[in-house]
Design an enzyme around this catalytic site. Structure first.
Site, PDB file in Angstrom:
ATOM      1  N   GLN A  86      27.305  53.000  -8.442  1.00  0.00           N
ATOM      2  CA  GLN A  86      28.088  53.560  -9.555  1.00  0.00           C
ATOM      3  C   GLN A  86      27.489  53.133 -10.897  1.00  0.00           C
ATOM      4  O   GLN A  86      27.183  51.960 -11.111  1.00  0.00           O
ATOM      5  CB  GLN A  86      29.553  53.083  -9.432  1.00  0.00           C
ATOM      6  CG  GLN A  86      30.512  53.696 -10.429  1.00  0.00           C
ATOM      7  CD  GLN A  86      30.763  55.184 -10.214  1.00  0.00           C
ATOM      8  OE1 GLN A  86      30.523  55.742  -9.144  1.00  0.00           O
ATOM      9  NE2 GLN A  86      31.236  55.859 -11.245  1.00  0.00           N
TER      10      GLN A  86
ATOM     11  N   ASP B  93      23.379  61.030  -4.764  1.00  0.00           N
ATOM     12  CA  ASP B  93      23.709  61.330  -6.165  1.00  0.00           C
ATOM     13  C   ASP B  93      22.677  62.286  -6.782  1.00  0.00           C
ATOM     14  O   ASP B  93      22.916  62.867  -7.834  1.00  0.00           O
ATOM     15  CB  ASP B  93      23.674  60.032  -6.995  1.00  0.00           C
ATOM     16  CG  ASP B  93      25.056  59.546  -7.372  1.00  0.00           C
ATOM     17  OD1 ASP B  93      25.970  60.376  -7.497  1.00  0.00           O
ATOM     18  OD2 ASP B  93      25.207  58.320  -7.565  1.00  0.00           O
TER      19      ASP B  93
ATOM     20  N   LYS C 186      36.101  57.986  -4.234  1.00  0.00           N
ATOM     21  CA  LYS C 186      34.999  58.414  -3.379  1.00  0.00           C
ATOM     22  C   LYS C 186      35.181  57.852  -1.963  1.00  0.00           C
ATOM     23  O   LYS C 186      35.009  58.566  -0.980  1.00  0.00           O
ATOM     24  CB  LYS C 186      33.653  57.956  -3.972  1.00  0.00           C
ATOM     25  CG  LYS C 186      33.283  58.737  -5.239  1.00  0.00           C
ATOM     26  CD  LYS C 186      32.119  58.133  -6.024  1.00  0.00           C
ATOM     27  CE  LYS C 186      31.925  58.885  -7.342  1.00  0.00           C
ATOM     28  NZ  LYS C 186      30.881  58.361  -8.206  1.00  0.00           N
TER      29      LYS C 186
HETATM   30  N1  GUN Z   1      29.131  57.370 -13.125  1.00  0.00           N
HETATM   31  C1  GUN Z   1      29.780  58.464 -13.580  1.00  0.00           C
HETATM   32  N2  GUN Z   1      29.554  59.529 -12.773  1.00  0.00           N
HETATM   33  C2  GUN Z   1      28.758  59.086 -11.782  1.00  0.00           C
HETATM   34  C3  GUN Z   1      28.197  59.714 -10.629  1.00  0.00           C
HETATM   35  O1  GUN Z   1      28.359  60.907 -10.360  1.00  0.00           O
HETATM   36  N3  GUN Z   1      27.450  58.900  -9.831  1.00  0.00           N
HETATM   37  C4  GUN Z   1      27.234  57.592 -10.105  1.00  0.00           C
HETATM   38  N4  GUN Z   1      26.471  56.896  -9.272  1.00  0.00           N
HETATM   39  N5  GUN Z   1      27.741  56.988 -11.163  1.00  0.00           N
HETATM   40  C5  GUN Z   1      28.500  57.735 -11.992  1.00  0.00           C
END
Ligand code: GUN
Length: 291
Positions: free
Chosen positions: A96, A119, A52
């Protein structure tokens, strides 16, 4: 059969955003910023977060990655999130998941300002999505709709059958496709583990979205001719011929289902690459809305 190329569409989105950011820089304006917060050292999460961050850098966004040991207190994490709520350089905040057990994930999500909730996990974002207001939709479902849009796949009045009711994919994609808007306005069925006969539902799908995390679950005899198949699954199955000892496959038996499909996403290279592209798009949107 048309193979939906998520890798290409994601690359297109990234380059469109890069152009917009280059233009902001040319004009001497501030650029969008995303902070990622990772707790602990789960290797999969580390890879996700670093991808990311890299994606942000590649298009010229500001990005910062905070990594904290898994003994950080809940209060410590909440304070950190609040500090970024107030920080004008970061338009998006991503914590995350999953978080260690001693931290209440819901509390953390609810502490992120809805203005920075790129998100789309905050209950306010989800509530707005359900009532059809403009908001941040979570990235994987937003990416699925973006694929339908860019391939000009007709959705109005079509029967969308979603396999899976997770908060991250199943529920939001069902709500997106239900909206009375272009590239939505579908009739939606959500099918889940309590369904007595899954194929009763899947056979009726004009558009089938599989997000259950079961390798090759959807078989050829479960779909009708001409179905549009969106495969969200990312599953590892043993494959001794590979160096790693496994291969990645989706929730759909691609080899056989693709014979009946009009459009289908591959795994990998379908929905997967769209998630990060939509995170960047949401961050740019947060910038436009509140800068
Ligand atoms: N863990 C797995 N996929 C995601 C996501 O799209 N966003 C976040 N914040 N955590 C994750």
């Amino acid at each position: 059969m048309i193979l939906i190329d998520g890798k290409k569409i994601a690359a297109d989105i990234r380059s469109e955003l890069k152009e917009k950011i280059d233009e902001l820089k040319k004009q001497g304006k501030k650029v969008p910023g995303l902070v990622t917060i990772l707790v602990g050292n789960n290797p999969a999460s580390e890879i996700y977060v670093s991808s990311k961050g890299k994606a942000c850098e590649e298009i010229g966004m500001i990005t910062k990655s905070e990594q904290h040991p898994d003994n950080i207190s809940e209060k410590g994490l909440l304070d950190l999130v609040e500090s970024y709520n107030e920080n004008p350089d970061y338009h998006g905040i991503l914590v995350q998941l999953p978080l260690p057990k001693h931290i209440d994930e819901d509390k953390v999500i609810e502490t992120i300002s809805p203005k920075k909730d790129v998100d789309g996990f905050h209950p306010i974002s989800i509530g707005k999505l359900v009532i059809g207001k403009d908001t941040f939709a979570s990235c994987t479902p937003a990416g699925i709709q973006e694929l339908l849009i860019r391939y000009r796949i007709e959705t109005e009045g079509k029967h969308v059958v979603v396999l899976g009711r997770s908060n991250i994919v199943g529920k939001p994609i069902a709500n997106i496709m239900l909206q009375k808007k272009k590239f939505a306005n579908s009739v939606v069925t959500i099918c889940h583990s309590a369904a007595k006969d899954v194929s009763y539902y899947t056979k009726q799908a004009d558009i089938l979205i599989a997000a259950i995390g079961k390798a090759n679950f959807v078989k050829e005899d479960m779909v009708k001719d001409g179905v549009v198949v969106i495969d969200v699954g990312i599953n590892r199955i043993e494959d001794k011929s590979k160096l790693k000892g496994y291969k990645v496959c989706g929730d759909v038996d691609f080899k056989n289902v693709s014979k009946k499909a009009s459009y289908i996403t591959p795994v990998p290279g379908g929905v997967g690459p769209m998630t990060i592209a939509m995170l960047l798009k949401n961050t740019y949107k947060a910038y436009l809305m509140y800068e």
